[in-house]
Design a protein around this motif. Structure first.
Motif, PDB file in Angstrom:
ATOM      1  N   GLU A 320      -3.014  -8.210 -10.252  1.00  0.00           N
ATOM      2  CA  GLU A 320      -2.476  -7.190  -9.341  1.00  0.00           C
ATOM      3  C   GLU A 320      -2.138  -5.909 -10.098  1.00  0.00           C
ATOM      4  O   GLU A 320      -2.399  -4.794  -9.619  1.00  0.00           O
ATOM      5  CB  GLU A 320      -1.233  -7.729  -8.632  1.00  0.00           C
ATOM      6  CG  GLU A 320      -0.569  -6.769  -7.664  1.00  0.00           C
ATOM      7  CD  GLU A 320      -1.409  -6.531  -6.418  1.00  0.00           C
ATOM      8  OE1 GLU A 320      -2.314  -7.332  -6.134  1.00  0.00           O
ATOM      9  OE2 GLU A 320      -1.167  -5.504  -5.758  1.00  0.00           O
ATOM     10  N   SER A 321      -1.582  -6.038 -11.306  1.00  0.00           N
ATOM     11  CA  SER A 321      -1.205  -4.856 -12.090  1.00  0.00           C
ATOM     12  C   SER A 321      -2.433  -4.057 -12.503  1.00  0.00           C
ATOM     13  O   SER A 321      -2.443  -2.817 -12.410  1.00  0.00           O
ATOM     14  CB  SER A 321      -0.415  -5.286 -13.333  1.00  0.00           C
ATOM     15  OG  SER A 321       0.765  -5.960 -12.974  1.00  0.00           O
ATOM     16  N   THR A 323      -5.319  -4.076 -11.014  1.00  0.00           N
ATOM     17  CA  THR A 323      -5.885  -3.499  -9.792  1.00  0.00           C
ATOM     18  C   THR A 323      -5.133  -2.237  -9.398  1.00  0.00           C
ATOM     19  O   THR A 323      -5.737  -1.227  -9.000  1.00  0.00           O
ATOM     20  CB  THR A 323      -5.848  -4.525  -8.649  1.00  0.00           C
ATOM     21  OG1 THR A 323      -6.564  -5.700  -9.044  1.00  0.00           O
ATOM     22  CG2 THR A 323      -6.472  -3.954  -7.384  1.00  0.00           C
ATOM     23  N   ASN A 324      -3.808  -2.253  -9.495  1.00  0.00           N
ATOM     24  CA  ASN A 324      -3.017  -1.060  -9.190  1.00  0.00           C
ATOM     25  C   ASN A 324      -3.326   0.071 -10.168  1.00  0.00           C
ATOM     26  O   ASN A 324      -3.384   1.244  -9.779  1.00  0.00           O
ATOM     27  CB  ASN A 324      -1.525  -1.389  -9.238  1.00  0.00           C
ATOM     28  CG  ASN A 324      -1.084  -2.230  -8.065  1.00  0.00           C
ATOM     29  OD1 ASN A 324      -1.758  -2.265  -7.035  1.00  0.00           O
ATOM     30  ND2 ASN A 324       0.030  -2.923  -8.205  1.00  0.00           N
ATOM     31  N   ARG A 327      -6.574   1.595  -9.080  1.00  0.00           N
ATOM     32  CA  ARG A 327      -6.511   2.347  -7.817  1.00  0.00           C
ATOM     33  C   ARG A 327      -5.634   3.588  -7.919  1.00  0.00           C
ATOM     34  O   ARG A 327      -5.973   4.635  -7.357  1.00  0.00           O
ATOM     35  CB  ARG A 327      -5.982   1.442  -6.703  1.00  0.00           C
ATOM     36  CG  ARG A 327      -6.904   0.292  -6.345  1.00  0.00           C
ATOM     37  CD  ARG A 327      -6.269  -0.602  -5.306  1.00  0.00           C
ATOM     38  NE  ARG A 327      -5.899   0.150  -4.115  1.00  0.00           N
ATOM     39  CZ  ARG A 327      -5.104  -0.332  -3.150  1.00  0.00           C
ATOM     40  NH1 ARG A 327      -4.587  -1.527  -3.260  1.00  0.00           N
ATOM     41  NH2 ARG A 327      -4.827   0.408  -2.095  1.00  0.00           N
ATOM     42  N   HIS A 328      -4.487   3.467  -8.605  1.00  0.00           N
ATOM     43  CA  HIS A 328      -3.493   4.539  -8.557  1.00  0.00           C
ATOM     44  C   HIS A 328      -3.238   5.205  -9.913  1.00  0.00           C
ATOM     45  O   HIS A 328      -2.522   6.199  -9.962  1.00  0.00           O
ATOM     46  CB  HIS A 328      -2.155   3.994  -8.033  1.00  0.00           C
ATOM     47  CG  HIS A 328      -2.268   3.244  -6.745  1.00  0.00           C
ATOM     48  ND1 HIS A 328      -2.796   3.800  -5.598  1.00  0.00           N
ATOM     49  CD2 HIS A 328      -1.935   1.957  -6.432  1.00  0.00           C
ATOM     50  CE1 HIS A 328      -2.766   2.908  -4.631  1.00  0.00           C
ATOM     51  NE2 HIS A 328      -2.252   1.780  -5.102  1.00  0.00           N
ATOM     52  N   THR A 354      -0.184   7.259 -15.286  1.00  0.00           N
ATOM     53  CA  THR A 354      -0.424   7.754 -13.929  1.00  0.00           C
ATOM     54  C   THR A 354      -0.502   9.270 -13.963  1.00  0.00           C
ATOM     55  O   THR A 354      -0.093   9.911 -14.934  1.00  0.00           O
ATOM     56  CB  THR A 354       0.700   7.319 -12.983  1.00  0.00           C
ATOM     57  OG1 THR A 354       1.930   7.913 -13.417  1.00  0.00           O
ATOM     58  CG2 THR A 354       0.848   5.809 -12.962  1.00  0.00           C
ATOM     59  N   GLY A 369       2.241  -5.510  -2.741  1.00  0.00           N
ATOM     60  CA  GLY A 369       1.806  -5.972  -4.056  1.00  0.00           C
ATOM     61  C   GLY A 369       2.972  -6.224  -4.986  1.00  0.00           C
ATOM     62  O   GLY A 369       3.064  -7.286  -5.620  1.00  0.00           O
ATOM     63  N   LEU A 370       3.897  -5.270  -5.096  1.00  0.00           N
ATOM     64  CA  LEU A 370       5.043  -5.423  -5.998  1.00  0.00           C
ATOM     65  C   LEU A 370       5.989  -6.541  -5.543  1.00  0.00           C
ATOM     66  O   LEU A 370       6.401  -7.370  -6.361  1.00  0.00           O
ATOM     67  CB  LEU A 370       5.786  -4.096  -6.142  1.00  0.00           C
ATOM     68  CG  LEU A 370       4.961  -2.918  -6.693  1.00  0.00           C
ATOM     69  CD1 LEU A 370       5.852  -1.715  -6.934  1.00  0.00           C
ATOM     70  CD2 LEU A 370       4.234  -3.298  -7.976  1.00  0.00           C
TER      71      LEU A 370
END
Length: 413
Positions: A320-321, A323-324, A327-328, A354, A369-370
């Motif tokens: 998940e991390s 993937t984030n 994406r971001h 970021t 997600g978080l």
């Protein structure tokens, strides 16, 4: 809370419930006002007394019942007009009464207040003109012309003053209502956010239940097979029997750790297939690198075997991390994935850069997600901390996972 008393066949007067402080303040203001205006109206006889009593009463009742206060004020004005009395300081109370009709009155009394401001302003203007100009002109034609001109100017000024008092009250009412609606929206949004978080947590528990189904089923199958085989295969062979029992004990301990991850009411259903563990991280990293995301993986310390449930939770959190970050995050800069093994604990850190926030864009709304990461880590006995991007940390988003380590990992049969 309000109480309503209705005249037969007429619009009802609404009596508002005031606090003790409001009631005392209104009564004190009315008494002080009466003490000031009574000596000034001493020589006006009964009509003057009616006017003063009406205005003082209207001032005291203006917030308790704005419609009734306005009716009482009209009674005093009618007595004043009937007796031909000039305007006095007592008439100033009408400004406060008109303000409260705009700020607190119900619909009928509120519009009655606006009509009173218009009609009362016209009457006050021309009545004052008649009182002042009467007897000062040389002939009747001059008198009528002077009254018309002076009365029109005075009426316009009076309408503006009275209507302005009512308008200010209406604006205060509108602002108070807007603040109340804003507060209700805020509470509704908080309740909606709490419901969403609860729903996300429930969805994550259901996913975890599916993940754990295969793990628990596999562990129990190993225990059963090893136990059945030990009765026949290892008779008379103490060393072989001891090894089998050690495998059974390790598998049971690992299965017990996994079972403790399941909360009551979790849905047990067959998963879609084998679940990824830490040994599958290499494939995940290569998959992310193939998308153009530069992942820098480091590992320190001595590796400690982890139960399957904790491995699945760690894999999903890392997945998940990353993937984030894809994406971001800023894809032009690398992502740091670090595993730090220590006696009895494992710390995993995912650090990605970021882009600085764009003031012209609205911030993204929080997804699930978080919360899902936190749910997985908590069920595995660990925890997750998030460091949001800011100028202080050069706009890096950091996920830090703390997981207890030291349980015996089952050996495959």
């Amino acid at each position: 809370m309000t109480r309503t008393w209705v005249w037969p066949g007429s619009v009802g007067f609404v009596f508002r419930q005031l606090t003790r402080i409001q009631l005392v303040v209104d009564l004190v203001v009315a008494v002080v006002f009466g003490a000031i205006v009574v000596p000034l109206s001493y020589g006006d006889g009964l009509p003057g007394l009616i006017l003063v009593l009406a205005m003082v009463s209207a001032l005291g009742l203006r917030r308790f019942s704005p419609g009734l206060a306005l009716m009482i004020a009209w009674v005093g004005v009618i007595a004043q007009l009937s007796a031909g009395l000039p305007a006095t300081l007592a008439n100033a109370a009408i400004l406060a009464v008109l303000y409260t009709t705009g700020a607190y009155a119900e619909r009928a009394a509120r519009w009655f207040g606006l009509g009173s401001a218009l009609v009362g302003g016209l009457l006050a203007g021309y009545y004052t003109a008649i009182i002042i100009v009467r007897g000062t002109a040389s002939d009747s034609e001059n008198t009528m012309r002077t009254i018309a001109v002076f009365g029109t100017l005075a009426a316009v000024a009076a309408v503006v003053v009275l209507a302005l008092s009512w308008t200010i009250g209406l604006l205060v009412r509108t602002g108070r209502r807007a603040r109340a609606e804003g507060r209700q929206r805020y509470l509704a949004e908080r309740e909606q956010f709490a419901a969403q978080q609860a729903m996300f947590a429930l969805e994550e528990r259901n996913r975890i239940a599916r993940d754990m189904h295969d793990v628990v089923a596999h562990s129990l199958a190993v225990i059963i097979a090893q136990s059945d085989g030990a009765r026949y295969v290892h008779r008379g062979n103490a060393d072989a029997l001891a090894g089998t029992l050690e495998t059974v004990a390790g598998t049971a301990r690992s299965a017990l750790t996994d079972v403790r991850l399941l909360l009551s009411e979790l849905r047990h259903s067959q998963g879609d297939g084998p679940q990824p563990v830490l040994s599958d991280l290499g494939g995940l990293i290569e998959q992310m690198r193939s998308t153009g995301l530069e992942v820098h993986y480091i590992e320190s310390g001595e590796l400690i075997p982890l139960p399957t449930g904790q491995q699945i939770a760690l894999y999903r959190i890392v997945q998940e991390s990353l993937t984030n970050a894809l994406r971001h995050g800023d894809r032009a800069r690398r992502v740091l994935l670090a595993f730090h093994w220590r006696p009895g604990a494992l710390t995993v850190q995912i650090d990605n850069a970021t882009l600085p926030p764009n003031p012209g864009l609205a911030p993204r709304s929080g997804g699930h997600g978080l919360p899902g990461m936190q749910e997985r880590a908590a069920l595995a006995g660990g925890s997750v901390a998030f460091t949001p991007p800011s100028a202080a940390n050069a706009y890096h988003f950091v996920v830090t996972v703390h997981m207890p380590a030291g349980a015996v990992r089952p050996t495959s049969s």
